[in-house]
Structures are given as structure tokens and as C-alpha cells.
Write an enzyme that holds these catalytic residues in place. Structure first.
Site, PDB file in Angstrom:
ATOM      1  N   CYS A 159       0.858  -1.184   0.000  1.00  0.00           N
ATOM      2  CA  CYS A 159       0.000   0.000   0.000  1.00  0.00           C
ATOM      3  C   CYS A 159       0.892   1.230   0.000  1.00  0.00           C
ATOM      4  O   CYS A 159       2.116   1.125  -0.012  1.00  0.00           O
ATOM      5  CB  CYS A 159      -0.874   0.041   1.252  1.00  0.00           C
ATOM      6  SG  CYS A 159      -1.902  -1.421   1.460  1.00  0.00           S
ATOM      7  N   LEU A 170      -4.014  -1.257  -1.759  1.00  0.00           N
ATOM      8  CA  LEU A 170      -4.077  -2.423  -2.641  1.00  0.00           C
ATOM      9  C   LEU A 170      -4.733  -3.510  -1.795  1.00  0.00           C
ATOM     10  O   LEU A 170      -4.160  -3.958  -0.800  1.00  0.00           O
ATOM     11  CB  LEU A 170      -2.671  -2.865  -3.079  1.00  0.00           C
ATOM     12  CG  LEU A 170      -2.645  -4.084  -3.999  1.00  0.00           C
ATOM     13  CD1 LEU A 170      -3.203  -3.738  -5.375  1.00  0.00           C
ATOM     14  CD2 LEU A 170      -1.229  -4.627  -4.152  1.00  0.00           C
ATOM     15  N   ASN A 217       1.990  -0.363   5.979  1.00  0.00           N
ATOM     16  CA  ASN A 217       2.165  -0.990   4.669  1.00  0.00           C
ATOM     17  C   ASN A 217       2.941  -2.273   4.927  1.00  0.00           C
ATOM     18  O   ASN A 217       4.058  -2.222   5.431  1.00  0.00           O
ATOM     19  CB  ASN A 217       2.954  -0.025   3.764  1.00  0.00           C
ATOM     20  CG  ASN A 217       3.532  -0.698   2.526  1.00  0.00           C
ATOM     21  OD1 ASN A 217       4.592  -0.321   2.052  1.00  0.00           O
ATOM     22  ND2 ASN A 217       2.859  -1.697   2.000  1.00  0.00           N
ATOM     23  N   GLY A 218       2.348  -3.406   4.619  1.00  0.00           N
ATOM     24  CA  GLY A 218       3.095  -4.640   4.834  1.00  0.00           C
ATOM     25  C   GLY A 218       2.196  -5.841   4.999  1.00  0.00           C
ATOM     26  O   GLY A 218       0.991  -5.774   4.781  1.00  0.00           O
ATOM     27  N   THR A 243      24.041   0.036 -10.990  1.00  0.00           N
ATOM     28  CA  THR A 243      23.590  -1.356 -11.125  1.00  0.00           C
ATOM     29  C   THR A 243      22.093  -1.491 -10.824  1.00  0.00           C
ATOM     30  O   THR A 243      21.394  -2.306 -11.421  1.00  0.00           O
ATOM     31  CB  THR A 243      24.446  -2.297 -10.239  1.00  0.00           C
ATOM     32  OG1 THR A 243      24.228  -3.630 -10.662  1.00  0.00           O
ATOM     33  CG2 THR A 243      24.140  -2.167  -8.772  1.00  0.00           C
ATOM     34  N   ARG A 283      20.183  -0.313 -14.017  1.00  0.00           N
ATOM     35  CA  ARG A 283      20.287  -1.340 -15.067  1.00  0.00           C
ATOM     36  C   ARG A 283      19.331  -2.502 -14.805  1.00  0.00           C
ATOM     37  O   ARG A 283      18.601  -2.956 -15.683  1.00  0.00           O
ATOM     38  CB  ARG A 283      21.707  -1.911 -15.114  1.00  0.00           C
ATOM     39  CG  ARG A 283      22.752  -0.998 -15.679  1.00  0.00           C
ATOM     40  CD  ARG A 283      24.096  -1.690 -15.518  1.00  0.00           C
ATOM     41  NE  ARG A 283      25.212  -0.865 -15.933  1.00  0.00           N
ATOM     42  CZ  ARG A 283      26.486  -1.188 -15.718  1.00  0.00           C
ATOM     43  NH1 ARG A 283      26.778  -2.325 -15.113  1.00  0.00           N
ATOM     44  NH2 ARG A 283      27.446  -0.391 -16.113  1.00  0.00           N
TER      45      ARG A 283
END
Length: 561
Positions: free
Chosen positions: A2, A50, A75-76, A337, A340
């Protein structure tokens, strides 16, 4: 997954300030709520949902009749919420996993609460009866959290930094925004005027320590000692359990599958667990790459072996280059990194959201850091130094791999689950003797591979497939993704600009055109925020000047063999 957002002691109009909360709307496409705090006209919560658990009563901030003075925005996923509910005989009002935080806090205070949570989380808990605000984040920072606090006590908190940087505050034209440290909780006093004052910041868990919630879980008893068969058996039990507990959801489960060891093990065990749980839909697995990608071929082998409903997403270099701006905006970093590796993950997340109904997505993140999977671990001067490096990488996950995994999936409203970072599994792995965990016979993650040697979960050639960095594996061996990027960027950044890089960017000065290009995009979205990244991710014990594994001598030798 969320998006959470909160302000305490705002001097500016809340209806204007709350526009900033909309910057994280992608994290919760199902619902939005904005709520003022009774009695504090300058304090409020914003929440993007969500809906993964309890479709009916899952809106936040969560408040229950028993504790009218408690407000929770989190959130979790708290995987042991039912076990703790039964153990302590808590009376739940909802089916929301986060409700456990309110009951635990009332029973034993904030320290006991965070130590008892088995899962990933970032939360804001307000106690108006005791005039306290609490912030907390899980051990590895799998769920993101940022905060900004001013000298006069204005506090702003958000899942992503983009929800804070445009906030206005009378005392400071440039609000200092920083990540909230993983494995910590903070206690703040709430003053009558809605402002706050920090009381203490506490590190409540070290990744090596067995978590307190282990006392209350139902994992079968582990065998003591470090005899190899004992260790392998314990690892299988714990990893199986790490995946089983993560099945907690009302939405469809899918799995990212690169064809490497980590994601292949996760996909194979996940599929087995879904069958045992008699889930009615087939497991969808997702692989991404360009034509001639070694990852696509390997993922196809695994999908055929385990029998998943497999999706292959093809992209070309132009599509990858085109999304760089969106990717860096989502990530809130310019680390080479990370950028990418994020392009493929961003594109595959976009595909999943658009073309399927899988919402909860499993992946193999965290394994390389935990099990010493990076190729440069072959060059570790000693097992003890390798152990030190592994713990450093785990501590910094929230800046690199975990950040990438969260932001690229959350950008498309997906929730990522990472069983390798399960508290019990990771703390057990880190408790093993250092010389058990190092690469052996020229093969990294030897212990993990050996653990599943006789399981027939995945094909043998995948089980022993050498490490391939995600950003390299999605392209062909002939032309790596990082080379494609560098060739394109070479024409975008001229030499004269590079010569003055140190004057323009004093913090983490870009040493290459690629680094300069990413930094320019980052500064356009987040001017003056370069210190969010303390340093670039680079391999240790090597003279490499590029983070790609394909530049390392070990990789070159392996490729020739």
C-alpha cells in the site's frame, strides 16, 4: 502493498498539502482515504490501498472500538497475526493482519510489538491517549518508509520520498527528507499543537539474532548442531515454511522466474505449496529478456519442469532505453547497477498488471546477499571477511536490491513477497559457521544448491547454474545490457560535460558517462537529494570499475570453460 502518508503539526493548509499524497497513488490502486485526526486539526493520514487481505474492512487508518485513541497506518504483511491472536486470545474486529499491531501495543508496548511481528512492514502508530507517535520498519526494509522532520516539530512520513519533497513548511524552504532506517522504531512525543519531538530511536533487531516471534510459530523443531545433513534438513524446513506463510492473500499469486537458482527454487516450492493448499488456479510464472537471452531459455526449462503457466516477455533495447526516465523516477536512486537491473523488472511488472490478474508476486530477492551469491565472493580473503560482507549487504538491501524490487513492482500496483528474507530462515543461515557459507569448488551458494540437490524440485543444470546478474541475463552473452546502455549514452553525454562532473555533482561524482546520464535524470526529478544514496553499489576485493558481473575475471573464465 500500500501507500502510507501522514503529517503532524502542519502549518499549511492540509487540503493543499494532501496533494503530495497523490504522488504515491500507484502503490494502492484500489482505494484512497484522507483522514484528519480528531482534536488535532493540523494532523492527518493519507492511505492508498491495494486490497490483498480483508476486502471489506481493510481501509486505513485502522481504528477499532476497543482502542478509540489508537490510529494505525501501515504498509506490509504480518504473517503470524492469526497465531498471535489465538495465543493471546485477542478479540479481532476485522480480518486485517495489521490489527495485531494495536492489540500487541496495548498489551506490551511498542518494543514488544515490533519484535513480535513476523513479516514485512512500515507503520505509523498514533496514541492520542498517551500523546505518542511511533514509526517502525522491518528488519531488512522490505517495505519502504521516508520521513521529514523540522526543528519546530513538523513531521511528515510517506512510503516513498516523492510524497514528501514538495511539501511546504514555513520554517524551511527545503525540507530534508531521509529514509527511515530498517530494523528500527522511533518514539515521538505529540504536543498539544500537533507538533512532535523525538524521544528515542531504537534498533530492535539484528539480522543474525533469532527473532522473538520464533517462540510463537509452528515450525517443526529444528535439529541442533552443524553436521551438514542436519543443516540441510533445517534449511529445507525453514525455507518451505517461509513460502507457506507468504500464501496469505485474497488475490492471485504469481512468481518472477529468471531461470537462476533463487527464483527457480521459489517458483518450484511455491507451486508445490499452492497444490497442497488446493488453490484452484495455475501458478503464473514470468520471465523477461531480449532475444537470445540466457535467462529466457533457463526460465523456460524450469517452467516446463515444474508445470507452471509460463509467460515470456520480450523487449528490445529501444524499449529499455525509453523507460529509463520513468524507472529512475520510480526508484528514487541513480545507482548504476540498480537502474540497469530495474528496467527488466519494471517492464515485466507493467506486463503482469496489464495482462494478468496476478497481484501478489513472489521473487528470489535477498538470496545473493544472504547466501554469498555474488561472483566476487570467490575473492573473499577469508570466510570471516565473507561473513562480514554478507551482513553489510543485508544491512544495505533497502538502498539497492530491495529498493529496486519494491519500487518497480509497486509502480504497477503489485505486491512483492521475498521468502529468502524471512526472519527465521535468514537468522538461521547467518548462524551457520562462516566456512559453511562461502563458495566451494568454484561455485557460489554451494550450501544452498547442496541443500536441494536430491529434491528434484528444479532441473540439475539450473540448480548448479552459475550466477548471472539479472541485468546481464536478460540480454545475450554477445552483447550485455550494460554495453547496450553505454553505447547509447556515449552519444548523449559529451566529454566536455564529463570534465566538469565534479563541479556539478560534488556528492557521489559520476565517473562514467552512464553514471552521469542517470544522475542528470535523477536531479531533474529530485534536485538536491543526491545524499539519499550513500555510495554506489560495487563488488569488493576486485579492481573492477563497473558493477556488472560480466566484467569480472571469474565470469570470463567460466564463460570460456
Amino acid at each position: 502493498m500500500c501507500g502510507i502518508w501522514a503529517l503532524f503539526g502542519s502549518d499549511d493548509c492540509l487540503s493543499v498539502q494532501c496533494l503530495s499524497a497523490m504522488k504515491i497513488a500507484h502503490r494502492g490502486p484500489d482505494a484512497f482515504r484522507f483522514e484528519n485526526v480528531n482534536g488535532y486539526t493540523n494532523c492527518c493520514f493519507g492511505f492508498h490501498r491495494l486490497a490483498v487481505v480483508d476486502q471489506l474492512f481493510g481501509m486505513q487508518p485502522i481504528r477499532v472500538k476497543k482502542y478509540p485513541y489508537l490510529w494505525l497506518c501501515y504498509n506490509g504483511e504480518i504473517y503470524n497475526h492469526k497465531k498471535l491472536q489465538h495465543h493471546f486470545e485477542f478479540e479481532y474486529q476485522t480480518k486485517v493482519d495489521g490489527e495485531i499491531i494495536l492489540h500487541l501495543y496495548d498489551k506490551g508496548g511498542i518494543e514488544q510489538t515490533v519484535c513480535m511481528l513476523d513479516g514485512v512492514f512500515a507503520f505509523i502508530l498514533l496514541d492520542t491517549a498517551n500523546k505518542k507517535v511511533f514509526l517502525g520498519r522491518d528488519t531488512y526494509g522490505v517495505r519502504p518508509l521516508f520521513k521529514a522532520v523540522t526543528e519546530d516539530g513538523f513531521l511528515a512520513v510517506c512510503s516513498e520520498a516523492k510524497g514528501l519533497i514538495n511539501l511546504k513548511h514555513s520554517m524551511t524552504p527545503f525540507l530534508k527528507v531521509e529514509p527511515f532506517l530498517p530494523g528500527h522504531y522511533e518514539v515521538l512525543d505529540l504536543k498539544p499543537n500537533g507538533k512532535v519531538a523525538s524521544v528515542e530511536m531504537v534498533k530492535y533487531h539484528h539480522c543474525r539474532d533469532e527473532p522473538l516471534h520464533a517462540l510463537y510459530d509452528s515450525v517443526e523443531k529444528l535439529f541442533p548442531g552443524f553436521e551438514i545433513e542436519t543443516v540441510k534438513n533445517n534449511l529445507r524446513i525453514l525455507f518451505d515454511n517461509a513460502i507457506k506463510k507468504r500464501l496469505m492473500t485474497d488475490r492471485r499469486i504469481g512468481c518472477l522466474l529468471s531461470g537462476g537458482l533463487d527464483s527457480s527454487l521459489v517458483a518450484a516450492i511455491l507451486l508445490k505449496q499452492l497444490k497442497e493448499a488446493q488453490v484452484q488456479y495455475p501458478l503464473q510464472t514470468f520471465a523477461i529478456g531480449m532475444e537470445d537471452s540466457p535467462d529466457l531459455l533457463a526460465a523456460r526449462k524450469v517452467a516446463n519442469h515444474i508445470g507452471s503457466e509460463h509467460h515470456e516477455v520480450l523487449f528490445n533495447s529501444e524499449e529499455g532505453i525509453q523507460v529509463l526516465d520513468e524507472v529512475i523516477f520510480s526508484l528514487e536512486t541513480y545507482d548504476i547497477t540498480t537502474v540497469r537491473a530495474s528496467v527488466g523488472m519494471y517492464l515485466i511488472s507493467k506486463y503482469i498488471r496489464k495482462n494478468t490478474d496476478s497481484v501478489v508476486i513472489f521473487s528470489g530477492e535477498g538470496s545473493d546477499e544472504l547466501t554469498q551469491g555474488y561472483i566476487y565472493f570467490h575473492k573473499a580473503p577469508s570466510p570471516e571477511k565473507a561473513e562480514e560482507e554478507s551482513e553489510r549487504l543485508l544491512k544495505e538491501l533497502y538502498l539497492f536490491d530491495v529498493l529496486r524490487a519494491d519500487r518497480t513492482t509497486a509502480a504497477h500496483g503489485l505486491e512483492l513477497r521475498v521468502p529468502f528474507l524471512d526472519h527465521r530462515f535468514s537468522s538461521y543461515y547467518l548462524s551457520l559457521p562462516p566456512d559453511m557459507r562461502i563458495p566451494k569448488n568454484g561455485i557460489e551458494k554451494h550450501l544452498l544448491r547442496e541443500t536441494f540437490e536430491d529434491s528434484n524440485l528444479i532441473p540439475k543444470e539450473i540448480l548448479w547454474r552459475p550466477k548471472e546478474a539479472f541485468s546481464d541475463g536478460i540480454t545475450s552473452v554477445k552483447n550485455s545490457w550494460f554495453r547496450i546502455l553505454q553505447e547509447y549514452i556515449d552519444h548523449q553525454v559529451d566529454d566536455a560535460v564529463m570534465a566538469s562532473a565534479a563541479q556539478k555533482f560534488a556528492v557521489n561524482t559520476p565517473k562514467t558517462k552512464e553514471a552521469y546520464y542517470y544522475r542528470q535524470i535523477f536531479e531533474r526529478h529530485y534536485p538536491g537529494r543526491a545524499d539519499w544514496l550513500p555510495h554506489y553499489w560495487m563488488p569488493r576485493w576486485t579492481s573492477a570499475t563497473d558493477p556488472s558481473a560480466r566484467t569480472l575475471s571469474h565470469y570470463k573464465a567460466a564463460a570460456k570453460a
